[in-house]
Scaffold this active site. Structure first.
Site, PDB file in Angstrom:
ATOM      1  N   ASP A 102       0.899  -1.035   0.007  1.00 44.96           N
ATOM      2  CA  ASP A 102      -0.037   0.134  -0.279  1.00 44.96           C
ATOM      3  C   ASP A 102       0.964   1.212  -0.098  1.00 44.96           C
ATOM      4  OD1 ASP A 102      -2.887   1.043   0.281  1.00 44.96           O
ATOM      5  OD2 ASP A 102      -1.817   1.849   2.148  1.00 44.96           O
ATOM      6  N   TYR A 229      -2.218  10.429   3.399  1.00 41.72           N
ATOM      7  CA  TYR A 229      -2.978  11.220   2.570  1.00 41.72           C
ATOM      8  C   TYR A 229      -2.856  12.618   2.436  1.00 41.72           C
ATOM      9  CZ  TYR A 229      -5.341   6.567   3.208  1.00 41.72           C
ATOM     10  OH  TYR A 229      -5.513   5.401   3.129  1.00 41.72           O
ATOM     11  N   HIS A 289      -6.921  -6.509  -1.921  1.00 43.17           N
ATOM     12  CA  HIS A 289      -5.748  -5.252  -1.479  1.00 43.17           C
ATOM     13  C   HIS A 289      -5.133  -5.690  -0.356  1.00 43.17           C
ATOM     14  CE1 HIS A 289      -4.531  -1.277  -1.192  1.00 43.17           C
ATOM     15  NE2 HIS A 289      -4.690  -1.277   0.310  1.00 43.17           N
TER      16      HIS A 289
END
Length: 311
Positions: A102, A229, A289
């Site tokens: 990720d 983020y 994922h």
């Protein structure tokens, strides 16, 4: 999991938790994503240690059992890289293979580019090495795209704050295990996309959820929302993003990240190999994922094959 050792290393003014297993001379450094922590690599650590490797899985600053920085909202990817180098120095580790998942893929490749003498090879799960400029997914995805929502200061904090940490992790694991990109409608938040009656993925137990929940109860989500983020636009001053070490990308075909604009074409067309010429790509047809937790024996075998062929 009892055999995994839990050590604490104080560097750069913070105490970092480093899970460790194995005593081999070849060291493998595991870098987690979100909402994961060191625990997401539990299956791989046991398999690799059993095959003669030394494994290290740190929690980033503000994650898991590592200290929360004094100003989480100022945490950067540069901090993560500096922390990793300091941890390796403290442990006397000069060179590693890196396995990343990720957003952990970004620090894995940054570590390789900024400190090439420290990295023997890179294995990434679910994401390739990408150009280092700002991400532009939001230009072609609606306002409810989860990354756009989570980049907005205060938005995710308010959304997550309606639930306990365990429920937040549960919802994210359910959302991110699907093959569709999480996108909220205009009148709902990302957490509202999951109904309380929806079961966990079959490979993710209530015990696993309780472990994650307890760790995020301690750390909260403030640092985790900042990195990755709200930190993707950092400039590292890297003029040549070419990676020369051997690399492997393990990509689940049912990973929702494949649906991000341009990603499937970038990987399958060969563009991903322009920045990483020594890259092998393996596709897992049923992989989601979280494929390293979903199909650990399969992923363990791929990692071990790569490592043994490069020694």
């Amino acid at each position: 999991m009892e055999q995994i050792q839990h050590n604490f290393v104080t560097v750069r003014g913070l105490k970092f938790h480093v899970a460790e297993l194995g005593i081999g001379s070849t060291v493998v450094l595991f870098l987690h994503g979100f909402p994961e922590i060191w625990y997401s690599w539990r299956h791989q650590m046991i398999a690799l240690a059993g095959a003669g490797f030394r494994t290290l899985a740190p929690d980033y600053r503000g994650y898991g059992l590592s200290d929360i920085p004094p100003e989480p909202e100022k945490t950067t990817f540069a901090d993560i890289i500096a922390d990793l180098v300091a941890i390796l120095d403290h442990l006397g580790v000069t060179k590693v293979f890196v396995v990343a998942k990720d957003f952990g893929v970004r620090p894995a490749y940054l570590l390789t580019l900024l400190h090439p003498h420290r990295v023997s090879g890179v294995i990434t799960v679910g994401a390739p090495h990408m150009p280092l400029g700002p991400r532009k997914y939001g230009e072609s995805l609606p306002e409810g795209f989860y990354i756009l929502r989570w980049r907005e200061p205060g938005r995710a904090e308010a959304d997550f704050g309606r639930f306990d940490a365990k429920t937040v992790v549960r919802n994210i694991y359910i959302l991110f295990s699907k093959s569709e990109i999480p996108i909220a409608a205009e009148n709902q938040e990302v957490m509202d996309l999951v109904d309380a009656s929806v079961p966990l993925p079959p490979w993710f137990t209530e015990e696993d959820l309780a472990t994650y929940g307890a760790l995020y109860e301690k750390s909260g989500f403030k640092t985790a929302l900042q990195v990755p983020y709200r930190s993707y636009d950092e400039d590292f001053g890297i003029s040549n993003p070419m990676v020369k070490v051997p690399a492997l990308l393990i990509m689940g075909c049912k990973d929702y990240f494949f649906k991000f604009p341009g990603i499937e074409e970038y990987i399958k067309s060969g563009k991903a190999k322009e920045l990483v010429p020594n890259l092998d790509i393996i596709y897992l047809p049923e992989g989601t994922h979280f494929v390293q937790e979903q199909s650990p024996e399969l992923v363990n075998g791929l990692i071990l094959d790569f490592l043994k062929s490069r020694l």
